[in-house]
Structure formats: structure tokens, C-alpha cells
Write a protein that holds these residues in place. Sequence first.
Motif, PDB file in Angstrom:
ATOM      1  N   LEU A  29      15.134   7.753  -1.420  1.00  0.00           N
ATOM      2  CA  LEU A  29      14.796   6.807  -2.477  1.00  0.00           C
ATOM      3  C   LEU A  29      13.695   7.341  -3.397  1.00  0.00           C
ATOM      4  CD1 LEU A  29      14.664   3.378  -0.600  1.00  0.00           C
ATOM      5  CD2 LEU A  29      16.429   4.204  -2.161  1.00  0.00           C
TER       6      LEU A  29
ATOM      7  N   PRO B 268       0.830  -1.202   0.000  1.00  0.00           N
ATOM      8  CA  PRO B 268       0.000   0.000   0.000  1.00  0.00           C
ATOM      9  C   PRO B 268       0.862   1.249   0.000  1.00  0.00           C
ATOM     10  CG  PRO B 268       0.017  -1.015   2.159  1.00  0.00           C
ATOM     11  CD  PRO B 268       0.729  -1.953   1.234  1.00  0.00           C
ATOM     12  N   ALA B 269       0.410   2.239  -0.729  1.00  0.00           N
ATOM     13  CA  ALA B 269       1.218   3.435  -0.912  1.00  0.00           C
ATOM     14  C   ALA B 269       0.820   4.549   0.037  1.00  0.00           C
ATOM     15  CB  ALA B 269       1.062   3.925  -2.345  1.00  0.00           C
TER      16      ALA B 269
ATOM     17  N   ARG C 130      10.552  11.362  -2.600  1.00  0.00           N
ATOM     18  CA  ARG C 130      10.586  11.789  -1.197  1.00  0.00           C
ATOM     19  C   ARG C 130      11.491  12.990  -0.936  1.00  0.00           C
ATOM     20  NH1 ARG C 130      10.805   6.288  -1.903  1.00  0.00           N
ATOM     21  NH2 ARG C 130       9.028   5.150  -1.062  1.00  0.00           N
ATOM     22  N   GLU C 131      12.229  13.440  -1.950  1.00  0.00           N
ATOM     23  CA  GLU C 131      13.130  14.584  -1.739  1.00  0.00           C
ATOM     24  C   GLU C 131      12.339  15.891  -1.645  1.00  0.00           C
ATOM     25  OE1 GLU C 131      16.428  14.280  -1.671  1.00  0.00           O
ATOM     26  OE2 GLU C 131      16.940  12.482  -2.801  1.00  0.00           O
ATOM     27  N   SER C 132      12.983  16.906  -1.044  1.00  0.00           N
ATOM     28  CA  SER C 132      12.350  18.238  -1.012  1.00  0.00           C
ATOM     29  C   SER C 132      12.388  18.886  -2.380  1.00  0.00           C
ATOM     30  CB  SER C 132      13.093  19.151  -0.037  1.00  0.00           C
ATOM     31  OG  SER C 132      12.998  18.653   1.261  1.00  0.00           O
TER      32      SER C 132
ATOM     33  N   ALA D 232       1.034   5.257   3.020  1.00  0.00           N
ATOM     34  CA  ALA D 232       1.871   5.737   4.117  1.00  0.00           C
ATOM     35  C   ALA D 232       2.742   6.913   3.681  1.00  0.00           C
ATOM     36  CB  ALA D 232       2.760   4.616   4.632  1.00  0.00           C
ATOM     37  N   PHE D 233       3.025   7.013   2.397  1.00  0.00           N
ATOM     38  CA  PHE D 233       3.881   8.092   1.921  1.00  0.00           C
ATOM     39  C   PHE D 233       3.054   9.200   1.305  1.00  0.00           C
ATOM     40  CE2 PHE D 233       6.948   4.620   1.870  1.00  0.00           C
ATOM     41  CZ  PHE D 233       7.929   5.198   2.619  1.00  0.00           C
ATOM     42  N   ALA D 234       3.203  10.385   1.834  1.00  0.00           N
ATOM     43  CA  ALA D 234       2.479  11.516   1.264  1.00  0.00           C
ATOM     44  C   ALA D 234       2.974  11.816  -0.138  1.00  0.00           C
ATOM     45  CB  ALA D 234       2.653  12.744   2.146  1.00  0.00           C
ATOM     46  N   THR D 235       4.216  11.393  -0.403  1.00  0.00           N
ATOM     47  CA  THR D 235       4.784  11.695  -1.706  1.00  0.00           C
ATOM     48  C   THR D 235       4.510  10.584  -2.710  1.00  0.00           C
ATOM     49  OG1 THR D 235       6.803  10.875  -0.748  1.00  0.00           O
ATOM     50  CG2 THR D 235       6.616  13.248  -1.025  1.00  0.00           C
TER      51      THR D 235
ATOM     52  N   GLU E  18       4.329  21.497  -6.825  1.00  0.00           N
ATOM     53  CA  GLU E  18       4.607  21.389  -8.257  1.00  0.00           C
ATOM     54  C   GLU E  18       3.415  20.754  -8.954  1.00  0.00           C
ATOM     55  OE1 GLU E  18       7.957  19.621  -7.005  1.00  0.00           O
ATOM     56  OE2 GLU E  18       7.211  17.584  -6.921  1.00  0.00           O
TER      57      GLU E  18
ATOM     58  N   SER F 270      11.035   5.641  -5.870  1.00  0.00           N
ATOM     59  CA  SER F 270      10.452   4.370  -6.311  1.00  0.00           C
ATOM     60  C   SER F 270       9.842   4.582  -7.683  1.00  0.00           C
ATOM     61  CB  SER F 270       9.366   3.908  -5.330  1.00  0.00           C
ATOM     62  OG  SER F 270       9.913   3.742  -4.048  1.00  0.00           O
TER      63      SER F 270
ATOM     64  N   GLY G  19      11.435  16.997  -7.711  1.00  0.00           N
ATOM     65  CA  GLY G  19      10.237  16.216  -8.050  1.00  0.00           C
ATOM     66  C   GLY G  19       9.836  16.345  -9.513  1.00  0.00           C
TER      67      GLY G  19
ATOM     68  N   GLU H  41      10.110  20.211   7.691  1.00  0.00           N
ATOM     69  CA  GLU H  41       9.251  20.188   6.502  1.00  0.00           C
ATOM     70  C   GLU H  41       8.218  19.073   6.644  1.00  0.00           C
ATOM     71  OE1 GLU H  41      10.823  20.691   2.285  1.00  0.00           O
ATOM     72  OE2 GLU H  41      10.236  18.600   2.278  1.00  0.00           O
TER      73      GLU H  41
ATOM     74  N   TYR I 277       2.662   8.745  -5.533  1.00  0.00           N
ATOM     75  CA  TYR I 277       1.803   9.204  -6.615  1.00  0.00           C
ATOM     76  C   TYR I 277       1.009   8.063  -7.217  1.00  0.00           C
ATOM     77  CZ  TYR I 277       4.501  13.382  -6.004  1.00  0.00           C
ATOM     78  OH  TYR I 277       5.082  14.485  -5.459  1.00  0.00           O
TER      79      TYR I 277
END
Lengths: 176, 421
Positions: free
Chosen positions: A93, A14-15, A115-117, A17-20, B199, A95, A120, B142, A22
Motif C-alpha cells: 500500500l 501515529p506514523a 512500503r515497496e522496495s 510504526a512505519f519506517a517508510t 533515495e 498511503s 519510491g 530487507e 514520511y
Amino acid sequence: MRAPVCLTLLAAAPASAFATDYLTADQAQRLMFPDATSFRAQDLALDSAQMKQVEQLAALPARSVHWHVIAAYKADALLGWMVLDNVVGKFELISYAVGLNLDASIKQVEVLSYRESHGGEVRNPAWRRQFVGKRAPAGLSVGDGIANISGATLSCTHLTDGVRRIAAIAQVALKK
Amino acid sequence: MNKTILAAATAALFALPLAARADDAALAARIEQLAAELEKLKAELQATKAAQAAAPAAVPAPAPVAAEPQGPATVLTGYGEINYNRPVHNSAGAQADARRVVLGFEHRFDPKTKVVAEFEWEHAVTSADDAGEAAVEQAYVEREFGHGIRAKAGLFLMPTGLLNTSHEPTAYYGVERNFVETAIIPTTWREAGFGLSGETEDGLTWDAGITTGFDLSKWDATSEEGRESPLGAIHQEGQLAKSRDLSVHGALNWRGVPGLLVGGSVFTGKAAHGTDNFPAQDARVTLWDMHARWTPGAWDLAALYARGSIGGIGDLNLTLAGNPTPVPSAFYGWYVQGAYHLPRSGDYALTPFARYERFNTAARYSAFPAGLEPQAGVLQNVSTVGANLRIGEGVVLKADYQKFGQDKNLDRLNLGAGFAF
């Protein structure tokens, strides 16, 4: 069938858990192969000769013996594959999934989690479209077929390298 | 249970503690080791299953825990540059300097929340008798809200120009940072406050925020500092920053065509903060820039224009008349730069470049009585020609020659070594 069970679990992780996040792997495979009626995880294990071939083709370390491959079928006809992988962007990372045609050309690249600032922009469809139709290694390097993303050099270089490695694996071990 | 072990082992395979930019060879060795362990577990599972097949199955296998790939929670980062400058007409002025060494960390509290910090030492030695400087360059938390929208709070870099947020020596051409993005945009420019970024799918990145700003009461009209960099002379850098007046900023960057970046930013805010007996209570600092970078094939082309203004300073400048450095009401600069990546040779990548820049740190003074106007600053131009030699991903050796249009005594040869990880 034991290994595929695990791979399926990974693919379906499941995805949320990560706000980033997509896309989930499940969503990515349906996006890449909308005509597919079934998807089957397969355990791709490279032997040492194949790893050497991949390294020569991609000009990168093959990195891993085992790869998470999901084959897409329409009824009994194989349509292609989706390979799941992670690379380090700048610090974290990325993905991603690479869709491959039967001739080992790239069908589609999708970023599942970033996940980077910064950086993206590798998600940008116009940038990802540069990979489509290419086979390893031609035109699959930043500055040679893949344009750099200003301000996201490391993310786009590492992602491009990862895609080139998977394209090489497809040539060596998947191509029909 | 064995399925759980197998799933956990597989999860471990994907939860490898990937050190930032760990080299692939070490990573491969680690993965191979885990792969071997996985094979061993598979064999054990097979043996156990065979045993279970002989006995009646009683309990269904528990649902395996889903695995999610993730890197380490804490990553150490750093960069540094050691430079050598040799004025060609004045060898006595040759100087070597550990210009800056920066150590930082990024720590992820949870998948959505992290802290980023960087600590900088400039000029090697910092003490009461030395020229060095120690500073917190960034320190912010952040939080991610999905679909690329992020909020941050703390001390963070302003999203201005091409260099400010991407200022590691491996990221720019030339031994020294360009003049426009040091004299006009005071790189590395950070403010304390709150910011939002996001973005869109079609390549548009946006930033907006409310932060501390400049403190004009720090202006020293007897010093040359304000002429070298007007904003560098009055920035606060999160150091007991006067904050009655807050500033706002916004930036847009578009990367919709692969290889192209077009963007701009604006920052504005009042700069008096109600300081007692300060004659320019309505003083406002504004800085904006427009920039573009295009990387077709092996080329790397960039251009930037930045312009700043300090308004509402008439009464202040009246008190400063006669001093060498009154407050300018306008300052600006621009540059164009071209670089070409020669074909790589193994780990080595040589990139020759040329840059031409023009800038004026005091383009205009306003509100002086007739006859007392100071002479506006000189529009300076600097040409730089040189090359960066990248070794692998994190090391760069640099050499360049800089020709100063207004004072050839400044012409210099520069050598530098830099790293970033």
C-alpha cells in the motif's frame, strides 16, 4: 459527530510504526494549508448517483462509498479539503493525501507512507507537482499530463489513478 | 466498548487484505460489505448511547486504538512468458518454448522487515534428460531504516542497466529480452551478499553493495557459451559460489525531471578465488553501464551502453591459445529504442516499438604472443520492429521481427505471450 470522531482518529494515526512513513496526516494537512486555523474531519458518503458520476469522470471504479475528508478552515472560512487514501503500488500500500481547492482543483499531493522496495520516486516533488492546479480528468493520467517514472510504472500509475479518482470525487461531491 | 467496536470496524475497513493488484471490482465489493457492517454498528452504537443516556454514565470510554492501513503480510507474485521463434529463412528451426515461469512471494515480518523470493523454471521441463533449468532467482531479506534507506542481505539482483531489476515480460518491448542486456549484462543477474539502497527527495536513487562475483575458472574455451555471453558463462548465481574474492557494486539513478531517468552502474571484483593451478590469480571482472529513458507524453525512448572487461588474464589465455573461445579482455554493446503508446481502447493498449542494437562479446583479446592472437569478435547489429499489446495490467501479447546484420539466416519472426502479477 460519531463518524467524524473515528475519522479524526484515523487521520491522526501515529506514523512512527512505519519506517517508510514520511508524513503524518496531521503534518500533511498543515503543509497543504499553512494558513488554516482549524481542521475538521467530515464523513463524505457518496450516494449511488455520485458514484456513477465519479466513475464516468475518472474512468475508474469509484471503489468506496465513504471517504476520509478533512476540511481546512481559516476562522470560519473554508479553505479547501484534504482527502486521505491508500492504493496498492506494486505489492504494497501507498498511503497518500490529496489537497483540494474550493474549485476542486488539486492543490497538493503528498505521499505519507511508501512500503515497496522500489518505486519510491513517486515522492519526488517535481513529479508530484505535475498534479497541481489540475481538475479531473484532464491531464491526470500517466502518459497524458503525468509523466511515467521509469522503473516505478505500477506505483506511479496506481497513485495517479488514485489522485484522479479523488479529484473526480471533489468535483462531484465537494466543490463549492 | 461500542466506540472500540466502531473504531475496530473502521480499522478493519482500512486493513482490508488487499491482494496484490486485486481488481478494483472485488475490492469495491469487499469495502461495500464492510461499509454496510459499519453502518450496522453505528446504528447499534446509537441505540446503546440512547440507552446510556437514560442511565447515569459511570465509566469513561476507553481510548480507541489507532488504526493503521496495511496490506496483507504475505503476497504471492509471479511472471511468465511463452515464446515462439520462427527463422524466416529456415522454418525447420521454428521453436516454441515456455521460456520461463517464475513464482515468488514477499512476506513482511513486521513493518520494517521483509523477505522477497522468486523461483524460476526455464524451458518447461527440468530433469537429467531435459533442457529445463530450475533456479532461485532472488532470496533476500530487507530491513528499512527510515527516509528510504534500506539494507538487504541474501541473493538479490544487481542494479545494472534498465532490464535486470525490471525484467518481467510486461516491462519490456519485444518478445525476447534485448541482446545487450543478455549478452553483455547477464540478465537476470544476481549475486549473494549485502546491499544498501536509498533515495533523496530530489529524485536521486543510489545502491551500493558487496557481493559474490564471477568465477573465471569456469571458463570453457572449447564451448561457444563464452562467445554468446562472457559473463553469462562465468556467473555463479548463488550456487556454491566461490567467495574468496568479493565484488563491489554501485549505481546512481536520477529521476529529478518527471519522465526522465538517467543512470549508471559499476561492478568490479576479482574472479580467481585462489583456485588451485589457475593461471590468472589476479583476474578481475568489471562491468559498467550508462542508461537513459525518457517518456514524454505517449513516447517511451531509451538508450543504454554497457561495457565489460576481464583483466589479468594473460597467462590464462596463453594456455587457451588455439581454442575457439579464449577469454576476451573487452566486450560491449549499446542500443537505442523508441516506442509509442497508441490511445487505449478499453483494456487494450497497443505500443509499436523499434530497437537498434550493436554488441560485440569479444571486442578485444590481449596478451597473446605475436601470430597467435585470435580474431576479435564481430560487432553485431540487430534491428527489431514490433508491438506489445497490453491487456489490462498484467497480460501482454507481443509480436516482432528481428533482422540480424551479420547473418540473415538468423532473421526471425517472434510471437509471445507474457504475464506478471
